[in-house]
Design a protein around this motif. Sequence first.
Motif, PDB file in Angstrom:
ATOM      1  N   ILE A  72      50.734  29.715  25.263  1.00 30.30           N
ATOM      2  CA  ILE A  72      51.653  29.180  26.308  1.00 30.30           C
ATOM      3  C   ILE A  72      50.853  27.949  27.166  1.00 30.30           C
ATOM      4  CG2 ILE A  72      52.656  30.306  28.485  1.00 30.30           C
ATOM      5  CD1 ILE A  72      52.810  32.745  26.955  1.00 30.30           C
ATOM      6  N   LEU A  73      49.745  28.370  27.469  1.00 32.23           N
ATOM      7  CA  LEU A  73      49.055  27.145  28.260  1.00 32.23           C
ATOM      8  C   LEU A  73      49.081  25.975  27.587  1.00 32.23           C
ATOM      9  CD1 LEU A  73      45.799  29.345  29.653  1.00 32.23           C
ATOM     10  CD2 LEU A  73      47.811  28.641  30.786  1.00 32.23           C
ATOM     11  N   TYR A  74      48.504  25.982  26.275  1.00 33.55           N
ATOM     12  CA  TYR A  74      48.926  24.543  25.594  1.00 33.55           C
ATOM     13  C   TYR A  74      50.342  24.007  25.429  1.00 33.55           C
ATOM     14  CZ  TYR A  74      44.040  25.082  23.934  1.00 33.55           C
ATOM     15  OH  TYR A  74      42.724  25.051  23.812  1.00 33.55           O
ATOM     16  N   ARG A  75      51.627  25.128  25.394  1.00 29.85           N
ATOM     17  CA  ARG A  75      52.445  24.476  25.441  1.00 29.85           C
ATOM     18  C   ARG A  75      52.983  23.892  26.919  1.00 29.85           C
ATOM     19  NH1 ARG A  75      55.896  29.366  24.932  1.00 29.85           N
ATOM     20  NH2 ARG A  75      54.621  29.570  23.063  1.00 29.85           N
ATOM     21  N   TRP A  76      52.552  24.447  27.816  1.00 29.75           N
ATOM     22  CA  TRP A  76      52.799  23.692  29.161  1.00 29.75           C
ATOM     23  C   TRP A  76      52.066  22.647  29.377  1.00 29.75           C
ATOM     24  CZ3 TRP A  76      51.368  28.849  32.588  1.00 29.75           C
ATOM     25  CH2 TRP A  76      52.466  29.593  32.643  1.00 29.75           C
ATOM     26  N   ARG A  77      50.792  22.232  28.947  1.00 26.72           N
ATOM     27  CA  ARG A  77      50.278  21.261  28.926  1.00 26.72           C
ATOM     28  C   ARG A  77      50.836  20.226  28.105  1.00 26.72           C
ATOM     29  NH1 ARG A  77      45.170  20.519  25.048  1.00 26.72           N
ATOM     30  NH2 ARG A  77      47.227  20.347  23.678  1.00 26.72           N
ATOM     31  N   ASP A  78      51.324  20.412  26.990  1.00 23.83           N
ATOM     32  CA  ASP A  78      51.898  19.370  26.224  1.00 23.83           C
ATOM     33  C   ASP A  78      53.188  19.034  26.864  1.00 23.83           C
ATOM     34  OD1 ASP A  78      49.889  19.759  24.392  1.00 23.83           O
ATOM     35  OD2 ASP A  78      51.018  20.952  23.130  1.00 23.83           O
ATOM     36  N   ALA A  79      54.099  19.976  27.462  1.00 24.21           N
ATOM     37  CA  ALA A  79      55.230  19.631  28.171  1.00 24.21           C
ATOM     38  C   ALA A  79      55.067  18.708  29.385  1.00 24.21           C
ATOM     39  CB  ALA A  79      55.891  20.715  28.491  1.00 24.21           C
ATOM     40  N   HIS A  80      53.751  19.041  29.971  1.00 24.31           N
ATOM     41  CA  HIS A  80      53.599  18.116  31.388  1.00 24.31           C
ATOM     42  C   HIS A  80      53.228  16.728  30.806  1.00 24.31           C
ATOM     43  CE1 HIS A  80      51.071  16.835  34.519  1.00 24.31           C
ATOM     44  NE2 HIS A  80      52.045  17.411  35.404  1.00 24.31           N
ATOM     45  N   ARG A  81      52.344  16.710  29.821  1.00 26.46           N
ATOM     46  CA  ARG A  81      52.172  15.443  29.180  1.00 26.46           C
ATOM     47  C   ARG A  81      53.298  14.617  28.646  1.00 26.46           C
ATOM     48  NH1 ARG A  81      46.862  16.434  25.492  1.00 26.46           N
ATOM     49  NH2 ARG A  81      45.112  16.861  27.298  1.00 26.46           N
ATOM     50  N   LEU A  82      54.179  15.073  28.315  1.00 27.62           N
ATOM     51  CA  LEU A  82      55.498  14.497  27.790  1.00 27.62           C
ATOM     52  C   LEU A  82      56.450  13.935  28.777  1.00 27.62           C
ATOM     53  CD1 LEU A  82      56.169  16.330  24.260  1.00 27.62           C
ATOM     54  CD2 LEU A  82      55.146  14.026  24.681  1.00 27.62           C
ATOM     55  N   GLY A  83      56.503  15.009  29.997  1.00 30.52           N
ATOM     56  CA  GLY A  83      57.738  14.833  30.678  1.00 30.52           C
ATOM     57  C   GLY A  83      57.438  15.089  32.056  1.00 30.52           C
TER      58      GLY A  83
END
Length: 93
Positions: free
Chosen positions: A75-86
């Motif tokens: 979940i933390l990695y998902r949040w990080r990746d979403a933040h990086r993209l958008g």
Amino acid sequence: MISRASLAFCEPAKSLDQFVTALIERRPSRNLRRHGSKRETRSFSREFKLEAVRRIEAGENVSALARELVIKRAILYRWRDAHRLGGPEALRL
């Protein structure tokens, strides 16, 4: 694989079918939701997610952060990746 320790806690069974049924009933469920658990889903505020992402980006160990926040690393990695993209807007509520 069944350990000897788990066998010690089984009541004597009259048949193999009863023995197997007893083991299955004692086996903990891996996915509690699928088996009818009333466990609530947690929701996190955008600010909470942003703070977690900020700590990851600052170099904090993701495994330690996940243990501290009681969240799965994925979940933390998902949040990080979403933040990086958008950006922050990508972290929905």
